[in-house]
Design a protein around this motif. Structure first.
Motif, PDB file in Angstrom:
ATOM      1  N   GLN A 104       0.833  -1.210   0.000  1.00  0.00           N
ATOM      2  CA  GLN A 104       0.000   0.000   0.000  1.00  0.00           C
ATOM      3  C   GLN A 104       0.868   1.261   0.000  1.00  0.00           C
ATOM      4  O   GLN A 104       0.638   2.192  -0.778  1.00  0.00           O
ATOM      5  CB  GLN A 104      -0.926   0.001   1.224  1.00  0.00           C
ATOM      6  CG  GLN A 104      -2.048  -1.020   1.179  1.00  0.00           C
ATOM      7  CD  GLN A 104      -2.973  -0.874   2.381  1.00  0.00           C
ATOM      8  OE1 GLN A 104      -3.056   0.179   2.996  1.00  0.00           O
ATOM      9  NE2 GLN A 104      -3.666  -1.963   2.720  1.00  0.00           N
ATOM     10  N   GLU A 105       1.879   1.242   0.855  1.00  0.00           N
ATOM     11  CA  GLU A 105       2.752   2.406   0.941  1.00  0.00           C
ATOM     12  C   GLU A 105       3.532   2.602  -0.352  1.00  0.00           C
ATOM     13  O   GLU A 105       3.697   3.734  -0.832  1.00  0.00           O
ATOM     14  CB  GLU A 105       3.709   2.237   2.130  1.00  0.00           C
ATOM     15  CG  GLU A 105       4.627   3.438   2.370  1.00  0.00           C
ATOM     16  CD  GLU A 105       3.863   4.676   2.776  1.00  0.00           C
ATOM     17  OE1 GLU A 105       4.377   5.778   2.541  1.00  0.00           O
ATOM     18  OE2 GLU A 105       2.735   4.530   3.318  1.00  0.00           O
ATOM     19  N   GLU A 150       2.670   1.613  -3.420  1.00  0.00           N
ATOM     20  CA  GLU A 150       1.803   2.066  -4.504  1.00  0.00           C
ATOM     21  C   GLU A 150       1.399   3.530  -4.297  1.00  0.00           C
ATOM     22  O   GLU A 150       1.243   4.283  -5.268  1.00  0.00           O
ATOM     23  CB  GLU A 150       0.573   1.176  -4.615  1.00  0.00           C
ATOM     24  CG  GLU A 150       0.901  -0.219  -5.110  1.00  0.00           C
ATOM     25  CD  GLU A 150      -0.266  -0.880  -5.824  1.00  0.00           C
ATOM     26  OE1 GLU A 150      -1.324  -0.225  -5.996  1.00  0.00           O
ATOM     27  OE2 GLU A 150      -0.125  -2.050  -6.233  1.00  0.00           O
ATOM     28  N   LYS A 151       1.256   3.892  -3.046  1.00  0.00           N
ATOM     29  CA  LYS A 151       0.940   5.294  -2.777  1.00  0.00           C
ATOM     30  C   LYS A 151       2.075   6.208  -3.237  1.00  0.00           C
ATOM     31  O   LYS A 151       1.846   7.257  -3.862  1.00  0.00           O
ATOM     32  CB  LYS A 151       0.682   5.484  -1.275  1.00  0.00           C
ATOM     33  CG  LYS A 151       0.268   6.896  -0.903  1.00  0.00           C
ATOM     34  CD  LYS A 151      -0.037   6.990   0.599  1.00  0.00           C
ATOM     35  CE  LYS A 151      -0.450   8.411   0.964  1.00  0.00           C
ATOM     36  NZ  LYS A 151      -0.744   8.535   2.417  1.00  0.00           N
ATOM     37  N   GLU A 152       3.315   5.785  -2.960  1.00  0.00           N
ATOM     38  CA  GLU A 152       4.466   6.568  -3.409  1.00  0.00           C
ATOM     39  C   GLU A 152       4.624   6.502  -4.919  1.00  0.00           C
ATOM     40  O   GLU A 152       5.065   7.471  -5.560  1.00  0.00           O
ATOM     41  CB  GLU A 152       5.747   6.047  -2.725  1.00  0.00           C
ATOM     42  CG  GLU A 152       5.852   6.401  -1.254  1.00  0.00           C
ATOM     43  CD  GLU A 152       5.866   7.915  -1.049  1.00  0.00           C
ATOM     44  OE1 GLU A 152       6.620   8.613  -1.768  1.00  0.00           O
ATOM     45  OE2 GLU A 152       5.094   8.393  -0.194  1.00  0.00           O
ATOM     46  N   VAL A 204       2.164   6.178  -7.255  1.00  0.00           N
ATOM     47  CA  VAL A 204       1.204   7.051  -7.953  1.00  0.00           C
ATOM     48  C   VAL A 204       1.556   8.524  -7.711  1.00  0.00           C
ATOM     49  O   VAL A 204       1.353   9.380  -8.579  1.00  0.00           O
ATOM     50  CB  VAL A 204      -0.247   6.750  -7.523  1.00  0.00           C
ATOM     51  CG1 VAL A 204      -0.661   5.360  -7.976  1.00  0.00           C
ATOM     52  CG2 VAL A 204      -0.432   6.882  -6.019  1.00  0.00           C
ATOM     53  N   ARG A 205       2.106   8.801  -6.514  1.00  0.00           N
ATOM     54  CA  ARG A 205       2.543  10.185  -6.260  1.00  0.00           C
ATOM     55  C   ARG A 205       3.669  10.561  -7.212  1.00  0.00           C
ATOM     56  O   ARG A 205       3.697  11.660  -7.781  1.00  0.00           O
ATOM     57  CB  ARG A 205       2.994  10.351  -4.811  1.00  0.00           C
ATOM     58  CG  ARG A 205       3.367  11.797  -4.447  1.00  0.00           C
ATOM     59  CD  ARG A 205       4.060  11.866  -3.104  1.00  0.00           C
ATOM     60  NE  ARG A 205       5.362  11.200  -3.150  1.00  0.00           N
ATOM     61  CZ  ARG A 205       6.471  11.789  -3.616  1.00  0.00           C
ATOM     62  NH1 ARG A 205       6.439  13.023  -4.094  1.00  0.00           N
ATOM     63  NH2 ARG A 205       7.605  11.130  -3.614  1.00  0.00           N
ATOM     64  N   ASP A 255      -7.716   6.473  -4.971  1.00  0.00           N
ATOM     65  CA  ASP A 255      -6.767   7.308  -4.251  1.00  0.00           C
ATOM     66  C   ASP A 255      -6.726   8.701  -4.887  1.00  0.00           C
ATOM     67  O   ASP A 255      -6.893   8.853  -6.101  1.00  0.00           O
ATOM     68  CB  ASP A 255      -5.370   6.664  -4.295  1.00  0.00           C
ATOM     69  CG  ASP A 255      -4.315   7.509  -3.609  1.00  0.00           C
ATOM     70  OD1 ASP A 255      -4.237   7.489  -2.378  1.00  0.00           O
ATOM     71  OD2 ASP A 255      -3.579   8.216  -4.341  1.00  0.00           O
ATOM     72  N   TYR A 260      -4.318  10.659  -5.553  1.00  0.00           N
ATOM     73  CA  TYR A 260      -3.306  10.819  -6.601  1.00  0.00           C
ATOM     74  C   TYR A 260      -3.694  10.054  -7.864  1.00  0.00           C
ATOM     75  O   TYR A 260      -3.388  10.490  -8.980  1.00  0.00           O
ATOM     76  CB  TYR A 260      -1.940  10.357  -6.100  1.00  0.00           C
ATOM     77  CG  TYR A 260      -1.209  11.423  -5.315  1.00  0.00           C
ATOM     78  CD1 TYR A 260      -0.542  12.451  -5.968  1.00  0.00           C
ATOM     79  CD2 TYR A 260      -1.197  11.396  -3.928  1.00  0.00           C
ATOM     80  CE1 TYR A 260       0.118  13.432  -5.251  1.00  0.00           C
ATOM     81  CE2 TYR A 260      -0.542  12.369  -3.204  1.00  0.00           C
ATOM     82  CZ  TYR A 260       0.118  13.402  -3.864  1.00  0.00           C
ATOM     83  OH  TYR A 260       0.776  14.383  -3.158  1.00  0.00           O
ATOM     84  N   ASP A 261      -4.371   8.915  -7.697  1.00  0.00           N
ATOM     85  CA  ASP A 261      -4.873   8.199  -8.866  1.00  0.00           C
ATOM     86  C   ASP A 261      -5.862   9.073  -9.619  1.00  0.00           C
ATOM     87  O   ASP A 261      -5.823   9.188 -10.859  1.00  0.00           O
ATOM     88  CB  ASP A 261      -5.546   6.896  -8.437  1.00  0.00           C
ATOM     89  CG  ASP A 261      -4.592   5.709  -8.523  1.00  0.00           C
ATOM     90  OD1 ASP A 261      -3.789   5.662  -9.475  1.00  0.00           O
ATOM     91  OD2 ASP A 261      -4.636   4.852  -7.625  1.00  0.00           O
TER      92      ASP A 261
END
Length: 839
Positions: free
Chosen positions: A244-245, A247-249, A251-252, A345, A347-348
């Protein structure tokens, strides 16, 4: 579109239609696609071939930026700006000056970053200022090049079957507003700050997959088969926290690449992290084109480079045949739909917003003014591009409707200003005002806003650093706009340039003041340059250089030097301050002048640099002499007269002024000067006599006594000659004997002349009486002559009694004559008829 006229589209080049594409030879390399923009490094900003001022190294910048007054205004900075302004000609190359300013700003900001310990640390305020100014010049360069480059008319015939790529080229060529919006977005891509990208993890969702595989219950369960891209949204099952972390980074990072226009990097980072589906989504933004030859589209001349070979089809010979998204309208509608999915998300959603032009899904993660402007302009470009395609009948698929309001540039900035971005960074806000009005092409309003920020808001009192930086930028912006013949409000522009010129005066940038003063109206330039020269106390040679600089830049040097003298002249104390004539003490010629009086004498030198002012200088020298003599400062007047006689003095040029050739008019200026010379000669000889008289040897009948007696006889006779010459030629007010109208200036001159005569004629008579009386034993005839001074005073042609009465020296004269009379009686008591004889 004329197929023989290539259209060049480059990320930082101006989109124009040229008759010859070779005009861009030697410019920056073309980017991989019209959307892909390589990251900019500071070293890329330095271009060979610029003036030598760009090659100077910046050492000890922190020290050099602060002058002795503690102001953030280094000498090298203002000198380099002046050199760039003076040596660049916008008529020859529109973007030359802004590009050079831009490189200078990059150079200084880089130095501040290095001093701050690296670009990822907190940047000092000075660095932010330089970066903001650099961005401003970059924007002005790009838009100026577009707005002032002639456009070649397009052929009226056009191909009815055009691809998206061809339509884009056409839109850039025919729609000025769209082309400018394109340039603004490219600018916003370039100036975005660097960021730290995600770490590469090539194994797709490895932690989640391993977690499932280690759990025997989950391994074969249909419930946990959700590692496909839509699995988490379909099953509502979360990924492993590490995934999760990551993928969050990811997409950012993808969004940050898109924010900078770096689509290649966004696709590449997706591939490297196993998110090939994201790569496919991002690849859809590439416009479809046809008949691709190698890496350039030859048919329409748009120099696109393939994003990578995976998205290019080849024929049997290996030549590229097609490139881009043939179903781009469907793809964009899908992205628009995804951008509105609230479950995704943030960013998505922002990524889909960038691809579809939906600014509403991007705004929530915007932080800076630049982010907001980019989001709106990206939407403006995508919407106008799609609308043009619809208008041309290329895209008419309404199955996936896109509802995005198309904003005008003015509406965009109204929305941005309502966001209160940058945490109210007042430094950056000032630059944003300029950048906004450059984009809106409103030079008049920009200058007015500059005046408001600098003058009306009293920026200088609040913050000296921002004042100096912003004032320098504002001045050179105005000068650049004027060089481009753009309309700017005169008063506001002149006020700003005047402030900058005054700042140069404060910082003692003497060699630069004439340059900027020459850009002001005549009266203002005279006033400001004269006020500057008034405070210059360097050598005559150095002051002459300043005079020459003023000539070089077309300033009215005659009016300036006249005004300079007047400003200094006004500071001389009025003789009326010293009270009645009877209270005046005459300072001897031998007493040195003080520093203030020396400056006042040197003021005359400003009038000697031009031959046409020499007579004016003589008249001004007379005025100075009158003022000093009327206050008893004979030493100062004497120094002026002596310097005019000294050939090595600049004032000697005044001596050679000839009287007016008009025989019908008396040259009072020339006569007044000659009379002052005669007066000074007499008083100078008297001081020499007094010195000789006091040096009488103590031993009588000695050889020294005989020599002294001879000297005293010679000097007394010489003094007597000068005394009579002085009285015969003392200043007469010729204006009283003419029918010329007496002006206020003449009245002042008359009062000063009367005061001078009231002081020096009685004093000269009394001094000469003393000389004659004291030398009566050495020169016996002097005793009788001392008494006959009474005849000279009361002579009808030159009634000197009026001066004795006004100076209250008549009792002293009577007492002196009484002494002579008594001495005569003592020597000849029986016959005094000769003594009382009156001619």
């Amino acid at each position: 579109m004329d197929q023989s006229t290539p259209m060049i589209v480059d990320s930082m080049s101006t989109p124009r239609v040229y008759s010859n594409a070779s005009r861009f030879q030697g410019t920056a390399e073309f980017t991989p696609s019209i959307y892909a923009t390589p990251q900019v490094h500071s070293s890329d900003m330095l271009v060979n071939g610029f003036p030598s001022i760009m090659n100077s190294s910046i050492t000890n910048l922190g020290t050099r930026l602060l002058n002795t007054d503690g102001m953030y205004f280094g000498n090298d900075i203002i000198q380099r700006y002046a050199e760039v302004y003076e040596h660049t000609r916008p008529q020859e190359d529109i973007g030359n000056a802004p590009e050079t300013y831009e490189q200078m700003c990059e150079e200084y900001s880089k130095s501040f970053r290095e001093e701050g310990g690296g670009i990822f640390n907190f940047k000092p305020r000075e660095c932010r200022l330089w970066e903001a100014e650099r961005n401003t010049w970059k924007l002005l360069k790009l838009l100026s090049q577009y707005r002032f480059t002639p456009i070649k008319s397009l052929d009226g015939t056009r191909n009815p079957f055009q691809t998206d790529g061809q339509l884009l080229c056409e839109l850039l060529a025919i729609d000025k507003d769209f082309a400018e919006a394109w340039i603004v977005r490219k600018w916003l891509w370039k100036i975005a700050p660097d960021f730290i990208t995600v770490e590469t993890n090539p194994e797709y969702r490895s932690f989640t997959k391993n977690s499932i595989l280690l759990d025997l219950k989950k391994r074969d369960s249909e419930e946990y088969k959700y590692l496909d891209p839509d699995g988490t949204h379909r099953t509502q099952k979360p990924l492993h926290p590490y995934d999760q972390e990551h993928e969050k980074e990811l997409v950012r990072s993808i969004f940050e690449y898109l924010r900078r226009g770096q689509f290649d990097d966004a696709i590449d980072i997706s591939d490297k992290n196993g998110h090939y589906w994201r790569s496919a989504i991002l690849s859809g933004i590439i416009l479809y084109d046809e008949k691709v030859d190698g890496l350039h589209i030859s048919k329409i001349g748009c120099k696109f480079q393939a994003v990578n070979t995976d998205r290019v089809t080849s024929n049997e010979n290996g030549n590229v045949t097609t490139i881009g998204n043939v179903n781009r309208q469907i793809w964009r509608g899908t992205c628009y739909h995804c951008a509105n999915q609230e479950k995704l998300d943030v960013y998505d959603r922002a990524i889909y917003g960038v691809l579809s032009g939906n600014y509403e899904s991007i705004i929530p993660i915007c932080r800076t003014w630049e982010d907001y402007v980019w989001a709106y302009y990206n939407s403006l470009i995508e919407c106008q591009q799609e609308e043009h395609a619809r208008h041309m009948g290329v895209n008419d698929d309404d199955d996936l409707p896109i509802n995005i309001k198309v904003l005008t540039p003015k509406e965009i900035f109204e929305l941005v200003e309502s966001k209160r971005v940058d945490s109210r960074d007042f430094d950056l806000e000032k630059f944003h005002i300029i950048q906004k009005l450059i984009i809106l092409n409103d030079s008049k309003e920009m200058v007015k806003q500059l005046k408001v920020e600098i003058i009306d808001k009293r920026l200088r009192r609040e913050d000296e650093i921002a004042y100096v930086h912003f004032l320098r930028l504002a001045t050179h912006l105005i000068l650049y706009l004027r060089d481009l013949m753009l309309s700017t409000p005169d008063k506001e522009s002149d006020d700003i340039i005047k402030l900058y010129t005054e700042l140069l005066i404060e910082c003692h940038q003497n060699k630069l003041i004439a340059l900027y003063a020459s850009k002001l109206p005549r009266e203002i330039s005279i006033e400001i340059y004269a006020s500057f020269l008034k405070g210059v106390t360097s050598s005559c040679t150095e002051r002459r250089k300043l005079f020459t600089l003023a000539e070089q830049y077309g300033l009215n040097v005659v009016a300036i030097t006249r005004k300079t003298f007047e400003l200094i002249f006004k500071e001389i104390e009025s003789p009326d301050r010293y009270g009645p004539v009877s209270d005046i003490r005459i300072i001897t010629l031998q007493e040195p002048v003080n520093a203030v009086e020396e400056i006042q004498i040197r003021a005359l030198e400003w009038l000697t640099f031009s031959k046409e002012q020499h007579r004016e200088a003589l008249k001004s020298a007379n005025a100075l002499c009158r003022i000093f003599l009327a206050s008893g400062r004979m030493n100062v007047a004497g120094k002026i007269i002596m310097e005019m006689k000294y050939t090595k003095s600049p004032l000697s040029a005044i001596r050679y002024v000839k009287p007016d050739d008009d025989e019908d008019e008396i040259d009072t200026v020339f006569i007044e000067h000659q009379n002052y010379c005669t007066m000074i000669e007499y008083y100078n000889k008297y001081e020499a006599w007094w010195k000789t008289w006091k040096s009488k040897p103590e031993k009588p009948s000695s050889k020294e006594l005989n020599e002294w007696t001879k000297n005293i006889k010679d000097i007394t006779n010489s003094l007597d000659i000068r005394f009579h010459k002085f009285l015969d030629s003392y200043v007469i007010d010729f204006l009283r004997d003419t029918k010329t109208m007496v002006t206020e200036e003449d009245e002042i001159r008359i009062r000063e002349l009367e005061r001078v005569m009231d002081i020096y004629i009685p004093n000269a008579v009394l001094r000469h009486h003393k000389v004659l009386y004291e030398t009566r034993d050495i020169l016996p005839a002097n005793l009788e002559e001392s008494f006959n001074l009474a005849n000279l005073v009361v002579e009808e042609n030159a009634d000197l009694t009026i001066h004795f009465r006004r100076s209250k020296k008549l009792p002293l004269l009577i007492m002196s004559l009484r002494d002579s009379y008594l001495e005569i009686l003592k020597k000849n008591p029986k016959d005094i008829s000769n003594v009382l004889h009156v001619d």
